[in-house]
Design an enzyme around this catalytic site. Structure first.
Site, PDB file in Angstrom:
ATOM      1  N   ARG A 161       1.863  24.127  20.657  1.00 11.72           N
ATOM      2  CA  ARG A 161       1.863  24.408  19.206  1.00 11.72           C
ATOM      3  C   ARG A 161       0.584  23.878  18.531  1.00 11.72           C
ATOM      4  O   ARG A 161       0.619  23.415  17.400  1.00 11.72           O
ATOM      5  CB  ARG A 161       3.095  23.811  18.510  1.00 11.72           C
ATOM      6  CG  ARG A 161       4.430  24.338  19.002  1.00 11.72           C
ATOM      7  CD  ARG A 161       4.602  25.831  18.715  1.00 11.72           C
ATOM      8  NE  ARG A 161       5.969  26.257  18.924  1.00 11.72           N
ATOM      9  CZ  ARG A 161       6.452  26.720  20.077  1.00 11.72           C
ATOM     10  NH1 ARG A 161       5.656  26.825  21.123  1.00 11.72           N
ATOM     11  NH2 ARG A 161       7.699  27.118  20.165  1.00 11.72           N
ATOM     12  N   SER A 235      11.627  26.963  14.243  1.00 10.28           N
ATOM     13  CA  SER A 235      11.707  25.504  14.479  1.00 10.28           C
ATOM     14  C   SER A 235      10.934  24.783  13.387  1.00 10.28           C
ATOM     15  O   SER A 235       9.735  25.020  13.213  1.00 10.28           O
ATOM     16  CB  SER A 235      11.079  25.142  15.822  1.00 10.28           C
ATOM     17  OG  SER A 235      11.753  25.773  16.874  1.00 10.28           O
ATOM     18  N   GLU A 331       6.579  21.134  12.513  1.00  9.57           N
ATOM     19  CA  GLU A 331       5.803  22.228  13.098  1.00  9.57           C
ATOM     20  C   GLU A 331       5.311  23.183  12.008  1.00  9.57           C
ATOM     21  O   GLU A 331       4.224  23.739  12.077  1.00  9.57           O
ATOM     22  CB  GLU A 331       6.664  22.999  14.109  1.00  9.57           C
ATOM     23  CG  GLU A 331       5.884  23.982  14.945  1.00  9.57           C
ATOM     24  CD  GLU A 331       6.610  25.274  15.206  1.00  9.57           C
ATOM     25  OE1 GLU A 331       6.634  26.131  14.289  1.00  9.57           O
ATOM     26  OE2 GLU A 331       7.145  25.431  16.311  1.00  9.57           O
TER      27      GLU A 331
HETATM   28  P1  FAD Z   1       1.823  32.511   8.479  1.00 11.78           P
HETATM   29  O1  FAD Z   1       3.086  31.777   8.254  1.00 11.78           O
HETATM   30  O2  FAD Z   1       1.435  33.559   7.498  1.00 11.78           O
HETATM   31  O3  FAD Z   1       0.631  31.450   8.592  1.00 11.78           O
HETATM   32  C1  FAD Z   1       0.779  30.299   9.396  1.00 11.78           C
HETATM   33  C2  FAD Z   1      -0.523  29.482   9.316  1.00 11.78           C
HETATM   34  O4  FAD Z   1      -1.587  30.203   9.912  1.00 11.78           O
HETATM   35  C3  FAD Z   1      -0.977  29.217   7.879  1.00 11.78           C
HETATM   36  O5  FAD Z   1      -1.624  27.960   7.862  1.00 11.78           O
HETATM   37  C4  FAD Z   1      -1.979  30.331   7.607  1.00 11.78           C
HETATM   38  O6  FAD Z   1      -2.910  30.001   6.609  1.00 11.78           O
HETATM   39  C5  FAD Z   1      -2.625  30.485   8.969  1.00 11.78           C
HETATM   40  N1  FAD Z   1      -3.064  31.852   9.245  1.00 11.78           N
HETATM   41  C6  FAD Z   1      -2.277  32.965   9.294  1.00 11.78           C
HETATM   42  N2  FAD Z   1      -3.008  34.026   9.643  1.00 11.78           N
HETATM   43  C7  FAD Z   1      -4.274  33.602   9.802  1.00 11.78           C
HETATM   44  C8  FAD Z   1      -5.514  34.243  10.147  1.00 11.78           C
HETATM   45  N3  FAD Z   1      -5.587  35.549  10.410  1.00 11.78           N
HETATM   46  N4  FAD Z   1      -6.637  33.488  10.198  1.00 11.78           N
HETATM   47  C9  FAD Z   1      -6.576  32.147   9.926  1.00 11.78           C
HETATM   48  N5  FAD Z   1      -5.455  31.491   9.603  1.00 11.78           N
HETATM   49  C10 FAD Z   1      -4.330  32.216   9.546  1.00 11.78           C
HETATM   50  N6  FAD Z   1       6.854  30.289  16.689  1.00 11.78           N
HETATM   51  C11 FAD Z   1       6.713  30.092  18.019  1.00 11.78           C
HETATM   52  O7  FAD Z   1       5.662  29.627  18.481  1.00 11.78           O
HETATM   53  N7  FAD Z   1       7.719  30.399  18.881  1.00 11.78           N
HETATM   54  C12 FAD Z   1       8.897  30.916  18.479  1.00 11.78           C
HETATM   55  O8  FAD Z   1       9.771  31.173  19.288  1.00 11.78           O
HETATM   56  C13 FAD Z   1       9.086  31.137  17.086  1.00 11.78           C
HETATM   57  N8  FAD Z   1      10.250  31.623  16.614  1.00 11.78           N
HETATM   58  C14 FAD Z   1      10.415  31.819  15.281  1.00 11.78           C
HETATM   59  C15 FAD Z   1      11.631  32.344  14.831  1.00 11.78           C
HETATM   60  C16 FAD Z   1      11.851  32.582  13.492  1.00 11.78           C
HETATM   61  C17 FAD Z   1      13.161  33.141  13.025  1.00 11.78           C
HETATM   62  C18 FAD Z   1      10.814  32.294  12.552  1.00 11.78           C
HETATM   63  C19 FAD Z   1      11.009  32.582  11.090  1.00 11.78           C
HETATM   64  C20 FAD Z   1       9.600  31.756  12.986  1.00 11.78           C
HETATM   65  C21 FAD Z   1       9.393  31.509  14.361  1.00 11.78           C
HETATM   66  N9  FAD Z   1       8.180  30.967  14.848  1.00 11.78           N
HETATM   67  C22 FAD Z   1       8.012  30.798  16.204  1.00 11.78           C
HETATM   68  C23 FAD Z   1       7.097  30.579  13.925  1.00 11.78           C
HETATM   69  C24 FAD Z   1       6.178  31.752  13.501  1.00 11.78           C
HETATM   70  O9  FAD Z   1       6.772  32.987  13.743  1.00 11.78           O
HETATM   71  C25 FAD Z   1       4.833  31.706  14.218  1.00 11.78           C
HETATM   72  O10 FAD Z   1       4.187  30.483  13.957  1.00 11.78           O
HETATM   73  C26 FAD Z   1       3.908  32.858  13.798  1.00 11.78           C
HETATM   74  O11 FAD Z   1       2.773  32.903  14.618  1.00 11.78           O
HETATM   75  C27 FAD Z   1       3.472  32.744  12.343  1.00 11.78           C
HETATM   76  O12 FAD Z   1       2.824  33.947  11.999  1.00 11.78           O
HETATM   77  P2  FAD Z   1       2.597  34.363  10.496  1.00 11.78           P
HETATM   78  O13 FAD Z   1       1.703  35.556  10.495  1.00 11.78           O
HETATM   79  O14 FAD Z   1       3.888  34.510   9.801  1.00 11.78           O
HETATM   80  O15 FAD Z   1       1.808  33.095   9.947  1.00 11.78           O
HETATM   81  N1  EPU Z   2      19.739  21.893  21.659  1.00 16.50           N
HETATM   82  C1  EPU Z   2      20.827  21.203  21.209  1.00 16.50           C
HETATM   83  N2  EPU Z   2      21.251  21.443  19.929  1.00 16.50           N
HETATM   84  C2  EPU Z   2      20.635  22.337  19.120  1.00 16.50           C
HETATM   85  C3  EPU Z   2      19.514  23.035  19.596  1.00 16.50           C
HETATM   86  C4  EPU Z   2      19.073  22.794  20.889  1.00 16.50           C
HETATM   87  O1  EPU Z   2      21.420  20.378  21.910  1.00 16.50           O
HETATM   88  O2  EPU Z   2      21.086  22.520  17.988  1.00 16.50           O
HETATM   89  C5  EPU Z   2      19.328  21.695  23.071  1.00 16.50           C
HETATM   90  C6  EPU Z   2      19.687  22.914  23.931  1.00 16.50           C
HETATM   91  O3  EPU Z   2      20.985  22.829  24.399  1.00 16.50           O
HETATM   92  C7  EPU Z   2      18.664  22.825  25.035  1.00 16.50           C
HETATM   93  C8  EPU Z   2      17.449  22.235  24.332  1.00 16.50           C
HETATM   94  O4  EPU Z   2      17.918  21.605  23.146  1.00 16.50           O
HETATM   95  O5  EPU Z   2      19.096  21.919  26.011  1.00 16.50           O
HETATM   96  C9  EPU Z   2      16.384  23.273  24.000  1.00 16.50           C
HETATM   97  O6  EPU Z   2      16.934  24.271  23.130  1.00 16.50           O
HETATM   98  P1  EPU Z   2      16.361  25.763  23.052  1.00 16.50           P
HETATM   99  O7  EPU Z   2      16.229  26.340  24.411  1.00 16.50           O
HETATM  100  O8  EPU Z   2      17.161  26.495  22.039  1.00 16.50           O
HETATM  101  O9  EPU Z   2      14.880  25.609  22.562  1.00 16.50           O
HETATM  102  P2  EPU Z   2      14.209  24.636  21.513  1.00 16.50           P
HETATM  103  O10 EPU Z   2      13.509  23.555  22.255  1.00 16.50           O
HETATM  104  O11 EPU Z   2      15.175  24.215  20.468  1.00 16.50           O
HETATM  105  C10 EPU Z   2      11.938  25.882  21.609  1.00 16.50           C
HETATM  106  C11 EPU Z   2      10.901  26.347  20.643  1.00 16.50           C
HETATM  107  C12 EPU Z   2      11.297  27.678  20.041  1.00 16.50           C
HETATM  108  C13 EPU Z   2      11.429  28.687  21.150  1.00 16.50           C
HETATM  109  C14 EPU Z   2      12.488  28.194  22.138  1.00 16.50           C
HETATM  110  C15 EPU Z   2      12.636  29.086  23.343  1.00 16.50           C
HETATM  111  C16 EPU Z   2       9.769  24.405  19.748  1.00 16.50           C
HETATM  112  C17 EPU Z   2       9.578  23.499  18.582  1.00 16.50           C
HETATM  113  N3  EPU Z   2      10.684  25.366  19.607  1.00 16.50           N
HETATM  114  O12 EPU Z   2      13.116  25.622  20.875  1.00 16.50           O
HETATM  115  O13 EPU Z   2      10.262  28.093  19.155  1.00 16.50           O
HETATM  116  O14 EPU Z   2      11.789  29.952  20.661  1.00 16.50           O
HETATM  117  O15 EPU Z   2      12.134  26.880  22.606  1.00 16.50           O
HETATM  118  O16 EPU Z   2      11.562  28.905  24.191  1.00 16.50           O
HETATM  119  O17 EPU Z   2       9.104  24.246  20.765  1.00 16.50           O
HETATM  120  C18 EPU Z   2       9.501  28.025  16.890  1.00 16.50           C
HETATM  121  O18 EPU Z   2       8.485  27.449  17.311  1.00 16.50           O
HETATM  122  O19 EPU Z   2       9.651  28.316  15.684  1.00 16.50           O
HETATM  123  C19 EPU Z   2      10.568  28.370  17.828  1.00 16.50           C
HETATM  124  C20 EPU Z   2      11.707  28.953  17.448  1.00 16.50           C
END
Ligand code: FAD
Ligand code: EPU
Length: 335
Positions: A161, A235, A331
């Site tokens: 991240r 997250s 994050e």
């Molecule tokens: P924004 O929120 O618009 O911007 C994020 C940051 O980047 C800001 O500081 C912004 O200024 C900067 N930025 C954006 N675009 C640019 C650009 N073109 N040039 C320079 N700076 C820029 N993230 C994960 O890593 N893994 C996941 O599994 C994951 N799951 C998610 C699930 C949900 C339901 C949600 C809501 C979010 C999740 N995220 C996850 C977080 C998010 O989706 C990612 O961080 C994504 O890359 C953000 O993209 P965005 O375009 O919305 O960025």
């Molecule tokens: N867990 C709990 N309770 C909860 C949630 C999770 O006990 O409420 C435990 C699960 O049982 C498991 C462990 O935590 O043992 C990990 O959980 P999970 O696989 O759901 O993934 P996570 O670590 O909670 C991370 C990323 C997610 C990504 C998933 C899948 C980060 C901060 N988050 O979540 O990214 O989608 O793994 O790879 O690394 C995001 O960055 O926004 C995001 C959603």
């Protein structure tokens, strides 16, 4: 065209109501250049999908919404296709295009919200993959000079991240295009988390990348809230990397504490587990709370301010620190 006083509610997935002093959209580098060099502004905020930001106050800045599209195979060798993508393309639409072309490498990253241009910002990751694994290079607009600079994998300094754009080069560049190196002979990566179990449920023993994508979508949809229904930014905290001794200490009371290998002497803990064990999962106060199915996700039930959600995150950090001696780091980008 730059306008004054834009409500940003539709432009952030938390659904926080906040005002941008000035706002414009750009669909090309030329439009970006016009916005930046033809106008006076105090500060700049680039927004993609707004899925990784929490607005805690009005934004006294020029907010630029990135809408640069484009998807082009630039060159190929026998193994890889190198695809250049406009940074405003929706990430999941990019994944779907790769699946259509049977190009492997991003299927485990299906359904992550946001834009392609934000994906390198925090080296997005999920289900055993990160963009650094398929990243070739990116082009970024240098705000101070208006020049376009190219960054390769090493220069991006990707970590968990993390990237150079969140640290040393914070606020200096707008990412305008990203080139990915995708596999023409996809390798299946189904070992992480519940993917294998989900495939079994689907009755699939020899999965394609399209199957992996479907499995990942099913798992994600079962625990992560859809921002269209419930405001959130995924997250809220990172999974903390701690000294092995801290994990061992937690283990004396919690034998099943989830932990993953990290650098020598350290391991990664699951923040969601820590928050759940501290008693916060499903917590709700007024219009905000902790998601009932995934404790790592803070939610806006409608009408919350960013400050309320931020304050909740501070309470969680203090409580987890007190109970487990682990300092959680946010994050989400706090603005
Ligand atoms: P924004 O929120 O618009 O911007 C994020 C940051 O980047 C800001 O500081 C912004 O200024 C900067 N930025 C954006 N675009 C640019 C650009 N073109 N040039 C320079 N700076 C820029 N993230 C994960 O890593 N893994 C996941 O599994 C994951 N799951 C998610 C699930 C949900 C339901 C949600 C809501 C979010 C999740 N995220 C996850 C977080 C998010 O989706 C990612 O961080 C994504 O890359 C953000 O993209 P965005 O375009 O919305 O960025
Ligand atoms: N867990 C709990 N309770 C909860 C949630 C999770 O006990 O409420 C435990 C699960 O049982 C498991 C462990 O935590 O043992 C990990 O959980 P999970 O696989 O759901 O993934 P996570 O670590 O909670 C991370 C990323 C997610 C990504 C998933 C899948 C980060 C901060 N988050 O979540 O990214 O989608 O793994 O790879 O690394 C995001 O960055 O926004 C995001 C959603």
């Amino acid at each position: 065209m730059i306008k004054n006083n834009q409500d940003l509610t539709p432009f952030n997935t938390f659904g926080i109501k906040t005002n941008a002093a000035t706002f414009a959209r750009f669909t090309s580098v030329a439009e970006l250049r016009t916005c930046l060099h033809g106008n006076e502004f105090k500060d700049l905020l680039v927004l993609g999908g707004g899925s990784n930001v929490l607005f805690t106050k009005d934004v006294d800045a020029l907010v630029l919404r990135n809408e640069i599209e484009g998807f082009e195979v630039q060159w190929e060798d026998s193994t890889y296709a190198y695809v250049k993508v406009g940074s405003g393309m929706v990430w999941h639409e990019f994944v779907l295009r790769c699946l259509e072309l049977n190009l492997g490498g991003v299927e485990n990253l299906s359904l992550i919200p946001g834009s392609v241009g934000a994906s390198p910002m925090q080296n997005i990751g999920a289900y055993g993959a990160e963009i650094k694994d398929v990243f070739h290079s990116l082009e970024a607009y240098h705000i101070a000079t208006g020049d376009i600079h190219t960054f390769d994998l090493e220069q991006c300094e990707f970590g968990y991240r993390e990237s150079v754009f969140k640290r040393k080069l914070k606020g200096q560049y707008v990412i305008v295009a990203v080139t990915f190196r995708l596999n023409k002979h996809p390798k299946i990566n189904s070992t992480y988390g519940a993917i294998d179990a989900e495939l079994k449920k689907m009755g699939i023993s020899e999965p394609s990348i399209q199957d992996i994508s479907k499995a990942v979508i099913a798992i994600r949809s079962s625990k992560l809230p859809d921002p269209k229904v419930l405001g959130n930014a995924g997250s809220f905290f990172k999974n903390p990397v701690v000294d092995f001794s801290i994990m061992e200490k937690i283990k004396t009371n919690f034998h099943d504490v989830p932990h993953y290998p990290a650098e020598i002497g350290t391991c990664k803990l699951a923040a969601g587990w820590l928050i759940e064990q501290a008693g916060w999962k499903g917590f709700r106060e007024d219009t905000y709370g902790v998601h009932a199915l995934q404790a790592l996700v803070l939610v806006n039930y409608g009408g919350s301010t960013g400050q309320q959600i931020y304050n909740l995150s501070s309470r969680i950090i203090a409580d987890v620190e007190m109970k487990f001696g682990v300092a959680l780091e946010r994050e989400v980008n706090i603005l």
